[in-house]
Design a protein around this motif. Structure first.
Motif, PDB file in Angstrom:
ATOM      1  N   ASP A  67       0.829  -1.212   0.000  1.00 40.22           N
ATOM      2  CA  ASP A  67       0.000   0.000   0.000  1.00 40.22           C
ATOM      3  C   ASP A  67       0.863   1.262   0.000  1.00 40.22           C
ATOM      4  OD1 ASP A  67      -2.343  -1.413  -0.068  1.00 40.22           O
ATOM      5  OD2 ASP A  67      -2.652  -1.379   2.104  1.00 40.22           O
ATOM      6  N   SER A  68       2.052   1.187   0.620  1.00 35.65           N
ATOM      7  CA  SER A  68       2.908   2.364   0.718  1.00 35.65           C
ATOM      8  C   SER A  68       3.580   2.714  -0.604  1.00 35.65           C
ATOM      9  CB  SER A  68       3.982   2.153   1.786  1.00 35.65           C
ATOM     10  OG  SER A  68       4.933   1.184   1.356  1.00 35.65           O
ATOM     11  N   ILE A  69       3.826   1.717  -1.468  1.00 32.54           N
ATOM     12  CA  ILE A  69       4.526   1.993  -2.721  1.00 32.54           C
ATOM     13  C   ILE A  69       3.565   2.249  -3.880  1.00 32.54           C
ATOM     14  CG2 ILE A  69       6.547   0.664  -2.026  1.00 32.54           C
ATOM     15  CD1 ILE A  69       5.578  -1.610  -3.789  1.00 32.54           C
ATOM     16  N   ASP A  70       2.286   2.020  -3.673  1.00 33.13           N
ATOM     17  CA  ASP A  70       1.301   2.298  -4.724  1.00 33.13           C
ATOM     18  C   ASP A  70       0.031   2.820  -4.077  1.00 33.13           C
ATOM     19  OD1 ASP A  70      -0.193   2.489  -6.999  1.00 33.13           O
ATOM     20  OD2 ASP A  70       0.135   0.419  -7.662  1.00 33.13           O
ATOM     21  N   LYS A  71       0.032   4.097  -3.734  1.00 33.05           N
ATOM     22  CA  LYS A  71      -1.077   4.696  -2.999  1.00 33.05           C
ATOM     23  C   LYS A  71      -2.326   4.880  -3.868  1.00 33.05           C
ATOM     24  CE  LYS A  71       2.050   7.178   0.114  1.00 33.05           C
ATOM     25  NZ  LYS A  71       1.821   6.255   1.248  1.00 33.05           N
ATOM     26  N   GLN A  72      -2.167   4.814  -5.197  1.00 29.25           N
ATOM     27  CA  GLN A  72      -3.309   5.003  -6.092  1.00 29.25           C
ATOM     28  C   GLN A  72      -4.124   3.725  -6.283  1.00 29.25           C
ATOM     29  OE1 GLN A  72      -3.955   8.089  -7.143  1.00 29.25           O
ATOM     30  NE2 GLN A  72      -2.117   8.726  -6.025  1.00 29.25           N
ATOM     31  N   ALA A  73      -3.515   2.604  -5.982  1.00 27.21           N
ATOM     32  CA  ALA A  73      -4.199   1.318  -6.202  1.00 27.21           C
ATOM     33  C   ALA A  73      -5.160   1.014  -5.065  1.00 27.21           C
ATOM     34  CB  ALA A  73      -3.163   0.202  -6.313  1.00 27.21           C
ATOM     35  N   GLU A  74      -6.021   0.026  -5.298  1.00 27.98           N
ATOM     36  CA  GLU A  74      -6.932  -0.425  -4.255  1.00 27.98           C
ATOM     37  C   GLU A  74      -6.140  -1.079  -3.131  1.00 27.98           C
ATOM     38  OE1 GLU A  74      -9.819  -3.021  -5.894  1.00 27.98           O
ATOM     39  OE2 GLU A  74     -10.649  -1.541  -7.277  1.00 27.98           O
ATOM     40  N   LYS A  75      -6.732  -1.196  -1.968  1.00 29.73           N
ATOM     41  CA  LYS A  75      -6.069  -1.804  -0.822  1.00 29.73           C
ATOM     42  C   LYS A  75      -5.565  -3.194  -1.189  1.00 29.73           C
ATOM     43  CE  LYS A  75      -6.655  -2.769   4.104  1.00 29.73           C
ATOM     44  NZ  LYS A  75      -7.582  -2.733   5.261  1.00 29.73           N
ATOM     45  N   PHE A  76      -4.296  -3.442  -0.898  1.00 28.96           N
ATOM     46  CA  PHE A  76      -3.662  -4.683  -1.298  1.00 28.96           C
ATOM     47  C   PHE A  76      -4.120  -5.843  -0.420  1.00 28.96           C
ATOM     48  CE2 PHE A  76      -0.189  -7.795  -1.313  1.00 28.96           C
ATOM     49  CZ  PHE A  76      -0.015  -7.958  -2.680  1.00 28.96           C
ATOM     50  N   LEU A  77      -4.422  -6.981  -1.057  1.00 31.40           N
ATOM     51  CA  LEU A  77      -4.825  -8.186  -0.331  1.00 31.40           C
ATOM     52  C   LEU A  77      -3.764  -9.270  -0.531  1.00 31.40           C
ATOM     53  CD1 LEU A  77      -8.624  -8.362  -1.278  1.00 31.40           C
ATOM     54  CD2 LEU A  77      -7.635  -7.609   0.897  1.00 31.40           C
ATOM     55  N   PRO A  78      -2.987  -9.558   0.503  1.00 32.44           N
ATOM     56  CA  PRO A  78      -1.959 -10.596   0.372  1.00 32.44           C
ATOM     57  C   PRO A  78      -2.568 -11.958   0.037  1.00 32.44           C
ATOM     58  CG  PRO A  78      -1.579  -9.279   2.337  1.00 32.44           C
ATOM     59  CD  PRO A  78      -2.940  -8.906   1.821  1.00 32.44           C
ATOM     60  N   THR A  79      -1.895 -12.685  -0.810  1.00 30.86           N
ATOM     61  CA  THR A  79      -2.347 -14.024  -1.191  1.00 30.86           C
ATOM     62  C   THR A  79      -2.267 -14.969   0.007  1.00 30.86           C
ATOM     63  OG1 THR A  79      -1.539 -13.694  -3.437  1.00 30.86           O
ATOM     64  CG2 THR A  79      -1.917 -15.967  -2.750  1.00 30.86           C
ATOM     65  N   ARG A  80      -3.310 -15.745   0.214  1.00 29.19           N
ATOM     66  CA  ARG A  80      -3.314 -16.731   1.295  1.00 29.19           C
ATOM     67  C   ARG A  80      -3.057 -18.144   0.782  1.00 29.19           C
ATOM     68  NH1 ARG A  80      -3.992 -14.774   6.251  1.00 29.19           N
ATOM     69  NH2 ARG A  80      -2.526 -16.494   6.424  1.00 29.19           N
ATOM     70  N   TYR A  81      -3.484 -18.441  -0.420  1.00 32.34           N
ATOM     71  CA  TYR A  81      -3.135 -19.737  -0.997  1.00 32.34           C
ATOM     72  C   TYR A  81      -3.331 -19.715  -2.504  1.00 32.34           C
ATOM     73  CZ  TYR A  81      -8.185 -20.955  -1.174  1.00 32.34           C
ATOM     74  OH  TYR A  81      -9.539 -20.978  -1.420  1.00 32.34           O
ATOM     75  N   ALA A  82      -2.728 -20.689  -3.161  1.00 38.40           N
ATOM     76  CA  ALA A  82      -2.936 -20.916  -4.589  1.00 38.40           C
ATOM     77  C   ALA A  82      -3.334 -22.374  -4.758  1.00 38.40           C
ATOM     78  CB  ALA A  82      -1.672 -20.608  -5.377  1.00 38.40           C
ATOM     79  N   GLU A  83      -4.143 -22.661  -5.751  1.00 37.27           N
ATOM     80  CA  GLU A  83      -4.603 -24.036  -5.916  1.00 37.27           C
ATOM     81  C   GLU A  83      -4.607 -24.460  -7.380  1.00 37.27           C
ATOM     82  OE1 GLU A  83      -8.490 -24.146  -4.231  1.00 37.27           O
ATOM     83  OE2 GLU A  83      -9.434 -23.057  -5.874  1.00 37.27           O
ATOM     84  N   TYR A  84      -4.408 -25.764  -7.585  1.00 35.65           N
ATOM     85  CA  TYR A  84      -4.521 -26.409  -8.887  1.00 35.65           C
ATOM     86  C   TYR A  84      -5.497 -27.571  -8.742  1.00 35.65           C
ATOM     87  CZ  TYR A  84       0.003 -24.139  -9.762  1.00 35.65           C
ATOM     88  OH  TYR A  84       1.026 -23.237  -9.884  1.00 35.65           O
ATOM     89  N   ASP A  85      -6.229 -27.877  -9.801  1.00 31.83           N
ATOM     90  CA  ASP A  85      -7.073 -29.068  -9.742  1.00 31.83           C
ATOM     91  C   ASP A  85      -6.174 -30.304  -9.806  1.00 31.83           C
ATOM     92  OD1 ASP A  85      -7.164 -30.206 -12.751  1.00 31.83           O
ATOM     93  OD2 ASP A  85      -7.228 -28.014 -12.814  1.00 31.83           O
ATOM     94  N   LEU A  86      -6.658 -31.402  -9.271  1.00 34.25           N
ATOM     95  CA  LEU A  86      -5.860 -32.622  -9.134  1.00 34.25           C
ATOM     96  C   LEU A  86      -5.359 -33.133 -10.481  1.00 34.25           C
ATOM     97  CD1 LEU A  86      -4.745 -34.806  -7.269  1.00 34.25           C
ATOM     98  CD2 LEU A  86      -6.918 -36.025  -7.477  1.00 34.25           C
TER      99      LEU A  86
END
Length: 225
Positions: A67-86
Protein backbone atom coordinates in the motif's frame (compact mmCIF):
# COMPACT_ATOMS: atom_id res chain seq x y z
CA UNK A 1 -7.74 -72.32 -43.03
CA UNK A 2 -4.12 -71.16 -43.09
CA UNK A 3 -5.23 -67.75 -44.34
CA UNK A 4 -7.56 -67.28 -41.36
CA UNK A 5 -4.79 -68.30 -38.94
CA UNK A 6 -2.39 -65.84 -40.54
CA UNK A 7 -5.01 -63.08 -40.34
CA UNK A 8 -5.62 -63.81 -36.64
CA UNK A 9 -1.88 -63.82 -36.00
CA UNK A 10 -1.47 -60.44 -37.70
CA UNK A 11 -4.37 -59.00 -35.70
CA UNK A 12 -2.74 -60.15 -32.44
CA UNK A 13 0.59 -58.59 -33.45
CA UNK A 14 -1.14 -55.31 -34.35
CA UNK A 15 -3.03 -55.24 -31.02
CA UNK A 16 0.20 -55.88 -29.09
CA UNK A 17 1.96 -53.06 -30.93
CA UNK A 18 -0.85 -50.65 -30.02
CA UNK A 19 -0.70 -51.77 -26.38
CA UNK A 20 3.10 -51.31 -26.21
CA UNK A 21 2.83 -47.92 -27.89
CA UNK A 22 0.25 -46.73 -25.36
CA UNK A 23 2.46 -47.91 -22.51
CA UNK A 24 5.44 -45.97 -23.86
CA UNK A 25 3.40 -42.78 -24.29
CA UNK A 26 2.11 -42.80 -20.73
CA UNK A 27 5.30 -42.75 -18.66
CA UNK A 28 3.60 -41.83 -15.39
CA UNK A 29 2.92 -44.80 -13.10
CA UNK A 30 0.65 -44.39 -10.11
CA UNK A 31 2.61 -45.26 -6.92
CA UNK A 32 1.39 -48.24 -4.96
CA UNK A 33 -0.54 -47.14 -1.87
CA UNK A 34 1.54 -47.59 1.27
CA UNK A 35 -0.16 -45.26 3.73
CA UNK A 36 0.63 -41.56 4.27
CA UNK A 37 4.17 -40.25 3.65
CA UNK A 38 6.06 -40.92 6.86
CA UNK A 39 6.79 -37.83 8.93
CA UNK A 40 5.22 -35.43 6.43
CA UNK A 41 1.53 -35.17 7.41
CA UNK A 42 0.69 -32.45 9.97
CA UNK A 43 -2.44 -32.15 12.06
CA UNK A 44 -5.19 -29.63 11.39
CA UNK A 45 -4.23 -27.97 14.70
CA UNK A 46 -0.64 -27.54 13.53
CA UNK A 47 -1.83 -26.10 10.22
CA UNK A 48 -4.13 -23.69 12.05
CA UNK A 49 -1.25 -22.52 14.24
CA UNK A 50 1.03 -21.96 11.25
CA UNK A 51 -1.72 -20.14 9.37
CA UNK A 52 -2.38 -17.80 12.30
CA UNK A 53 1.33 -17.11 12.77
CA UNK A 54 1.62 -16.11 9.12
CA UNK A 55 -1.48 -13.93 9.51
CA UNK A 56 0.06 -12.11 12.47
CA UNK A 57 3.70 -11.85 11.39
CA UNK A 58 3.64 -11.62 7.58
CA UNK A 59 0.29 -10.47 6.18
CA UNK A 60 0.29 -6.98 7.83
CA UNK A 61 3.87 -6.31 6.71
CA UNK A 62 3.14 -7.31 3.10
CA UNK A 63 -0.06 -5.27 3.04
CA UNK A 64 1.56 -2.17 4.57
CA UNK A 65 4.51 -2.27 2.20
CA UNK A 66 2.44 -2.77 -0.97
CA UNK A 67 0.00 0.00 0.00
CA UNK A 68 2.91 2.36 0.72
CA UNK A 69 4.53 1.99 -2.72
CA UNK A 70 1.30 2.30 -4.72
CA UNK A 71 -1.08 4.70 -3.00
CA UNK A 72 -3.31 5.00 -6.09
CA UNK A 73 -4.20 1.32 -6.20
CA UNK A 74 -6.93 -0.43 -4.26
CA UNK A 75 -6.07 -1.80 -0.82
CA UNK A 76 -3.66 -4.68 -1.30
CA UNK A 77 -4.82 -8.19 -0.33
CA UNK A 78 -1.96 -10.60 0.37
CA UNK A 79 -2.35 -14.02 -1.19
CA UNK A 80 -3.31 -16.73 1.29
CA UNK A 81 -3.13 -19.74 -1.00
CA UNK A 82 -2.94 -20.92 -4.59
CA UNK A 83 -4.60 -24.04 -5.92
CA UNK A 84 -4.52 -26.41 -8.89
CA UNK A 85 -7.07 -29.07 -9.74
CA UNK A 86 -5.86 -32.62 -9.13
CA UNK A 87 -5.79 -33.54 -12.84
CA UNK A 88 -3.43 -30.64 -13.57
CA UNK A 89 -1.02 -31.86 -10.88
CA UNK A 90 -1.17 -35.42 -12.23
CA UNK A 91 -0.56 -34.13 -15.75
CA UNK A 92 2.37 -32.03 -14.50
CA UNK A 93 3.97 -35.02 -12.73
CA UNK A 94 3.57 -37.13 -15.89
CA UNK A 95 5.07 -34.31 -17.99
CA UNK A 96 8.23 -33.79 -15.90
CA UNK A 97 8.78 -37.54 -15.53
CA UNK A 98 8.48 -37.95 -19.31
CA UNK A 99 10.96 -35.14 -19.99
CA UNK A 100 13.39 -36.38 -17.31
CA UNK A 101 13.28 -39.91 -18.73
CA UNK A 102 14.06 -38.55 -22.20
CA UNK A 103 17.10 -36.76 -20.77
CA UNK A 104 18.14 -39.85 -18.73
CA UNK A 105 18.03 -38.05 -15.40
CA UNK A 106 16.16 -38.76 -12.17
CA UNK A 107 13.93 -36.18 -10.50
CA UNK A 108 15.11 -35.82 -6.92
CA UNK A 109 12.66 -33.30 -5.39
CA UNK A 110 10.06 -30.68 -6.23
CA UNK A 111 11.19 -27.24 -5.06
CA UNK A 112 8.57 -24.58 -4.22
CA UNK A 113 9.82 -21.01 -4.76
CA UNK A 114 8.03 -18.09 -3.12
CA UNK A 115 7.48 -15.37 -5.74
CA UNK A 116 5.62 -12.17 -6.62
CA UNK A 117 4.11 -11.17 -9.95
CA UNK A 118 5.59 -7.91 -11.29
CA UNK A 119 3.57 -4.69 -11.03
CA UNK A 120 3.03 -4.52 -14.78
CA UNK A 121 0.64 -5.73 -17.46
CA UNK A 122 3.17 -7.95 -19.26
CA UNK A 123 6.33 -9.94 -18.61
CA UNK A 124 9.50 -9.06 -20.57
CA UNK A 125 8.64 -11.85 -23.05
CA UNK A 126 5.26 -10.23 -23.77
CA UNK A 127 3.07 -12.71 -21.88
CA UNK A 128 0.23 -11.27 -19.79
CA UNK A 129 0.83 -10.89 -16.05
CA UNK A 130 -2.14 -12.75 -14.61
CA UNK A 131 -1.99 -11.33 -11.08
CA UNK A 132 0.00 -8.05 -10.94
CA UNK A 133 1.74 -7.47 -7.56
CA UNK A 134 0.32 -10.66 -6.08
CA UNK A 135 2.32 -13.15 -4.01
CA UNK A 136 2.57 -16.62 -5.53
CA UNK A 137 4.88 -19.61 -5.88
CA UNK A 138 6.25 -21.74 -8.68
CA UNK A 139 7.48 -25.34 -8.67
CA UNK A 140 10.82 -26.53 -10.04
CA UNK A 141 11.93 -30.19 -10.31
CA UNK A 142 15.48 -30.88 -9.14
CA UNK A 143 18.20 -33.41 -9.93
CA UNK A 144 21.52 -34.50 -8.45
CA UNK A 145 24.39 -32.58 -10.04
CA UNK A 146 28.02 -32.30 -8.90
CA UNK A 147 27.03 -33.34 -5.37
CA UNK A 148 24.25 -30.73 -5.21
CA UNK A 149 20.49 -30.79 -5.58
CA UNK A 150 19.70 -28.31 -8.39
CA UNK A 151 16.69 -27.20 -10.42
CA UNK A 152 16.85 -28.05 -14.11
CA UNK A 153 15.28 -27.51 -17.51
CA UNK A 154 15.58 -29.54 -20.73
CA UNK A 155 17.62 -28.45 -23.73
CA UNK A 156 17.91 -30.01 -27.18
CA UNK A 157 21.54 -30.65 -28.13
CA UNK A 158 22.27 -32.30 -31.46
CA UNK A 159 18.82 -33.90 -31.44
CA UNK A 160 19.13 -35.24 -27.89
CA UNK A 161 17.30 -34.10 -24.76
CA UNK A 162 19.77 -32.90 -22.13
CA UNK A 163 19.06 -31.90 -18.52
CA UNK A 164 20.50 -28.43 -17.88
CA UNK A 165 20.98 -26.79 -14.45
CA UNK A 166 18.86 -23.65 -14.11
CA UNK A 167 21.65 -21.85 -12.29
CA UNK A 168 24.80 -21.76 -14.41
CA UNK A 169 26.88 -21.49 -11.23
CA UNK A 170 25.75 -24.93 -10.01
CA UNK A 171 28.60 -27.36 -9.51
CA UNK A 172 32.07 -26.87 -10.97
CA UNK A 173 32.39 -24.22 -13.63
CA UNK A 174 33.85 -26.47 -16.35
CA UNK A 175 32.17 -29.78 -15.52
CA UNK A 176 29.56 -31.24 -17.89
CA UNK A 177 28.88 -34.61 -16.27
CA UNK A 178 25.70 -35.13 -14.27
CA UNK A 179 24.96 -37.65 -11.55
CA UNK A 180 22.39 -40.03 -13.02
CA UNK A 181 21.80 -43.72 -13.68
CA UNK A 182 23.50 -43.24 -17.05
CA UNK A 183 27.07 -42.09 -16.34
CA UNK A 184 27.53 -41.16 -20.01
CA UNK A 185 24.67 -38.66 -19.85
CA UNK A 186 26.03 -35.28 -20.93
CA UNK A 187 25.06 -31.95 -19.40
CA UNK A 188 25.90 -28.39 -20.21
CA UNK A 189 26.42 -25.44 -17.88
CA UNK A 190 23.69 -22.92 -18.69
CA UNK A 191 21.59 -20.56 -16.64
CA UNK A 192 17.90 -19.86 -16.63
CA UNK A 193 17.46 -17.05 -14.11
CA UNK A 194 20.89 -15.61 -14.95
CA UNK A 195 21.24 -16.49 -18.62
CA UNK A 196 20.72 -14.53 -21.81
CA UNK A 197 17.29 -14.50 -23.43
CA UNK A 198 18.55 -16.72 -26.28
CA UNK A 199 19.46 -19.48 -23.81
CA UNK A 200 16.04 -19.25 -22.18
CA UNK A 201 14.21 -19.52 -25.49
CA UNK A 202 15.88 -22.77 -26.53
CA UNK A 203 15.22 -24.48 -23.20
CA UNK A 204 12.12 -26.53 -22.36
CA UNK A 205 10.87 -25.31 -19.00
CA UNK A 206 9.56 -27.73 -16.37
CA UNK A 207 8.34 -24.94 -14.05
CA UNK A 208 4.65 -24.73 -13.19
CA UNK A 209 2.85 -21.58 -12.02
CA UNK A 210 -0.39 -19.62 -12.59
CA UNK A 211 -2.61 -21.51 -10.19
CA UNK A 212 -5.72 -19.74 -8.94
CA UNK A 213 -4.74 -17.26 -6.22
CA UNK A 214 -6.96 -16.56 -3.20
CA UNK A 215 -8.12 -13.93 -2.22
CA UNK A 216 -10.09 -12.75 -4.13
CA UNK A 217 -12.49 -14.42 -4.77
CA UNK A 218 -13.32 -17.17 -2.30
CA UNK A 219 -12.73 -18.19 1.28
CA UNK A 220 -10.03 -20.32 2.86
CA UNK A 221 -10.13 -23.15 5.37
CA UNK A 222 -8.49 -21.52 8.38
CA UNK A 223 -10.34 -18.28 9.12
CA UNK A 224 -9.79 -15.73 6.35
CA UNK A 225 -13.49 -15.54 5.36
Amino acid sequence: MKTKMIQRFLVLIFANLIFISCQETNTHVEPQYDGPPKGKIISVAQAQSMYETYSERRVPIIQKFEDSIDKQAEKFLPTRYAEYDLETIKQYIAYIEHEAKGAKVNIKTLRFYMSTYPASEKFPDGKIVKYPRRNSFFIVPTMAYEGNNVGFSIENMDGKSVAVPINKNSGKANSINAESDDSSNQMNEAGFFTSSSSTVQKSTSLIINDGQLIPPPGDDDFGNN
